[in-house]
Design a protein around this motif. Structure first.
Motif, short mmCIF file in Angstrom:
data_model
loop_
_atom_site.label_atom_id
_atom_site.label_comp_id
_atom_site.label_asym_id
_atom_site.label_seq_id
_atom_site.Cartn_x
_atom_site.Cartn_y
_atom_site.Cartn_z
N GLY A 110 0.81 -1.21 0.00
CA GLY A 110 0.00 0.00 0.00
C GLY A 110 0.84 1.25 0.00
N ILE A 111 1.91 1.28 0.80
CA ILE A 111 2.81 2.45 0.82
C ILE A 111 3.45 2.66 -0.54
CG2 ILE A 111 4.95 3.35 1.81
CD1 ILE A 111 4.21 1.92 4.43
N GLU A 112 3.93 1.57 -1.12
CA GLU A 112 4.59 1.68 -2.42
C GLU A 112 3.61 2.14 -3.49
OE1 GLU A 112 7.81 -0.94 -4.94
OE2 GLU A 112 6.07 -2.00 -4.12
N LEU A 113 2.40 1.58 -3.48
CA LEU A 113 1.40 1.96 -4.48
C LEU A 113 0.97 3.40 -4.31
CD1 LEU A 113 -0.51 1.14 -6.77
CD2 LEU A 113 -2.15 0.39 -5.04
N ALA A 114 0.72 3.82 -3.08
CA ALA A 114 0.28 5.20 -2.85
C ALA A 114 1.36 6.20 -3.26
CB ALA A 114 -0.07 5.38 -1.36
N THR A 115 2.62 5.90 -2.91
CA THR A 115 3.71 6.81 -3.28
C THR A 115 3.89 6.86 -4.79
OG1 THR A 115 4.85 6.25 -1.21
CG2 THR A 115 6.16 7.31 -2.93
N GLY A 116 3.86 5.69 -5.44
CA GLY A 116 4.02 5.65 -6.89
C GLY A 116 2.92 6.38 -7.61
N LEU A 117 1.67 6.18 -7.20
CA LEU A 117 0.55 6.85 -7.84
C LEU A 117 0.57 8.35 -7.60
CD1 LEU A 117 -2.38 4.35 -7.14
CD2 LEU A 117 -1.11 4.66 -9.27
N SER A 131 6.83 -2.50 -15.09
CA SER A 131 6.23 -3.06 -16.30
C SER A 131 7.07 -4.25 -16.78
CB SER A 131 6.17 -2.01 -17.41
OG SER A 131 7.46 -1.53 -17.72
N GLY A 132 6.41 -5.29 -17.20
CA GLY A 132 7.09 -6.52 -17.62
C GLY A 132 7.20 -7.55 -16.52
N GLN A 133 6.98 -7.11 -15.28
CA GLN A 133 7.01 -8.06 -14.16
C GLN A 133 5.66 -8.78 -14.06
OE1 GLN A 133 9.49 -8.88 -12.20
NE2 GLN A 133 10.99 -7.32 -12.77
N PHE A 137 0.64 -4.22 -11.12
CA PHE A 137 -0.54 -3.36 -11.09
C PHE A 137 -0.13 -1.91 -11.31
CE2 PHE A 137 -3.60 -0.71 -8.66
CZ PHE A 137 -4.74 -1.02 -9.38
N LYS A 138 -0.61 -1.33 -12.42
CA LYS A 138 -0.33 0.06 -12.78
C LYS A 138 1.15 0.38 -12.82
CE LYS A 138 -4.71 2.08 -11.28
NZ LYS A 138 -5.13 2.43 -12.63
N ASN A 139 1.98 -0.62 -13.05
CA ASN A 139 3.43 -0.48 -13.12
C ASN A 139 4.06 0.02 -11.82
OD1 ASN A 139 3.33 -1.26 -15.82
ND2 ASN A 139 3.22 0.84 -16.57
N LEU A 143 4.00 -8.57 -7.57
CA LEU A 143 4.07 -9.61 -6.55
C LEU A 143 5.50 -9.89 -6.11
CD1 LEU A 143 2.64 -11.76 -4.85
CD2 LEU A 143 2.85 -13.32 -6.81
N LYS A 144 6.42 -9.91 -7.06
CA LYS A 144 7.81 -10.24 -6.75
C LYS A 144 8.38 -9.28 -5.70
CE LYS A 144 12.38 -10.18 -8.95
NZ LYS A 144 13.11 -9.99 -10.23
N TYR A 145 8.29 -7.98 -5.93
CA TYR A 145 8.89 -7.02 -5.00
C TYR A 145 8.05 -6.88 -3.75
CZ TYR A 145 12.46 -5.70 -8.32
OH TYR A 145 13.55 -5.73 -9.16
N SER A 146 6.75 -7.13 -3.82
CA SER A 146 5.93 -7.12 -2.60
C SER A 146 6.37 -8.22 -1.65
CB SER A 146 4.46 -7.28 -2.97
OG SER A 146 3.98 -6.13 -3.66
N CYS A 147 6.74 -9.36 -2.21
CA CYS A 147 7.26 -10.44 -1.36
C CYS A 147 8.62 -10.06 -0.77
CB CYS A 147 7.38 -11.72 -2.17
SG CYS A 147 5.78 -12.43 -2.67
N TYR A 148 9.44 -9.37 -1.56
CA TYR A 148 10.72 -8.90 -1.02
C TYR A 148 10.49 -7.96 0.17
CZ TYR A 148 13.23 -10.67 -5.14
OH TYR A 148 13.77 -11.47 -6.11
N TRP A 149 9.48 -7.07 0.04
CA TRP A 149 9.23 -6.11 1.13
C TRP A 149 8.77 -6.84 2.39
CZ3 TRP A 149 12.10 -3.12 -0.97
CH2 TRP A 149 11.90 -2.48 -2.18
N VAL A 150 8.02 -7.92 2.23
CA VAL A 150 7.60 -8.68 3.41
C VAL A 150 8.80 -9.28 4.13
CG1 VAL A 150 6.31 -10.70 4.19
CG2 VAL A 150 5.31 -9.18 2.49
#
Length: 357
Positions: A110-117, A131-133, A137-139, A143-150
């Motif tokens: 959520g933090i990453e998405l809110a900041t990016g948007l 993009s390409g991953q 969602f909306k570039n 999922l890959k980096y969200s798992c890294y953040w966890v």
């Protein structure tokens, strides 16, 4: 982990992890691109998104302790909670980590998405692009980096946060406060300054887009006339048509006039009509074409549309000093210099293409 509720602690965590996050991103991106990369939006060596995430996660960790997770699970998933109460300690521990992992997944993503948007929507300046991953969602998140953040959040909870709190309590409180205050002040000034510059650039880009629409609206009545359309039948200064040349001069002159707060409407109209003659000047037409075609263009323009004094002066004087009498309006000088620039540029491009075969 004991609760951390003191306000100075949160400022300290924001400061230290903003700097640490910058170091992590700098190493990662520089290694990936094989050159030094200063990550992020700001100029200094800090990334507020990491500091903000550290504060938010710390607050969540103090609110949701391990022993309280099941009360939340019971509230949201009562049926599952009834079944897991009979499980042994190992399964309960696994469930605790799974529940915390889902919470951390939602918070960090959520933090990453809110900041990016925010940056992409407000400034049209994406800070990252996934993009390409897979499962993107909306570039902005994937999922890959969200798992890294966890995984990083668990490392933060059990290693980095206790270590940071140890240093916080070990050093002189005045020095820690001075460090925290300095970082937060510098970061805030940098953020305000960088954001204001980015907003100015964004406004200029938006104004440029609107101005182009305005430019076309100004010239639409002229472009719909048969005489102006006839200019597309004649080559002019190489590979361009006379209409293409006239439009380029009109656009550049319009942009300069608007920047200088001049009469940009008359400038654009006069510039479009400055070469309104209908012959191939390289093979036909009157002698001393450079001196005489402005008057011919003005005569044709007057027959086509109504012109004001500035527009007439623009057309009549655009070849100065060949026209002897200098322009009397600033708008005429603008078109004169822009037309000279465009003509020289077109001729150079033409010669280069001919020489290149």
């Amino acid at each position: 982990m004991s609760p951390v509720v003191e306000t100075p602690v949160y400022f300290y965590l924001f400061a230290i992890f903003s700097v640490a996050g910058w170091g992590l991103e700098c190493v990662y991106r520089s290694t990936a691109q094989k050159k030094f990369v200063n990550p992020g939006f700001l100029k200094g060596s800090y990334l507020p998104i990491y500091g903000s995430a550290a504060v938010i996660l710390t607050f969540i960790m103090t609110v949701i302790q391990d022993g309280e997770i099941f009360s939340y699970a019971a509230y949201f998933l009562p049926l599952i909670y009834l079944k897991i109460r009979t499980l042994d300690a190992l399964y309960l521990t696994m469930l605790v980590f799974l529940t915390k992992g889902l919470i951390y997944f939602g918070v960090t993503t959520g933090i990453e998405l809110a900041t990016g948007l925010f940056f992409d929507g407000l400034l049209k300046r994406p800070l990252w692009n996934y993009s390409g991953q897979p499962l993107c969602f909306k570039n902005q998140v994937c999922l890959k980096y969200s798992c890294y953040w966890v995984l990083m959040t668990f490392f933060f909870e059990y290693v980095l946060l206790p270590l940071s709190l140890f240093f916080y309590r070990s050093f002189d409180p005045h020095r820690v406060s001075a460090f925290t205050f300095s970082i937060c002040c510098i970061l805030s000034i940098d953020f305000i300054w960088s954001l204001s510059i980015a907003l100015q650039v964004r406004r200029k880009e938006a104004a440029f887009s609107v101005s182009h629409d305005e430019f076309m609206d100004i010239l639409a009545p002229l472009l719909n006339t048969d005489d102006v359309q006839r200019l597309s039948e004649f080559r002019h200064h190489g590979f361009n048509t006379r209409l293409e040349h006239s439009l380029e001069v009109a656009w550049r002159s319009y942009a300069v006039a608007k920047t200088l707060s001049l009469d940009y409407v008359s400038t654009a109209r006069g510039a479009l009509l400055h070469d309104l003659f209908f012959y191939d000047w390289m093979r036909e037409g009157p002698r001393l074409h450079g001196c005489r075609h402005p008057k011919i263009s003005l005569q044709n323009a007057v027959k086509t549309v109504d012109l004001n004094k500035r527009e007439k002066d623009i057309i009549k004087k655009h070849m100065w000093p060949l026209t002897l009498m200098p322009p009397i309006y600033a708008e005429s000088w603008v078109v004169c210099f822009v037309d000279t620039y465009c003509s020289i540029k077109d001729c150079i491009v033409f010669v280069r293409k001919i020489c290149a075969g």
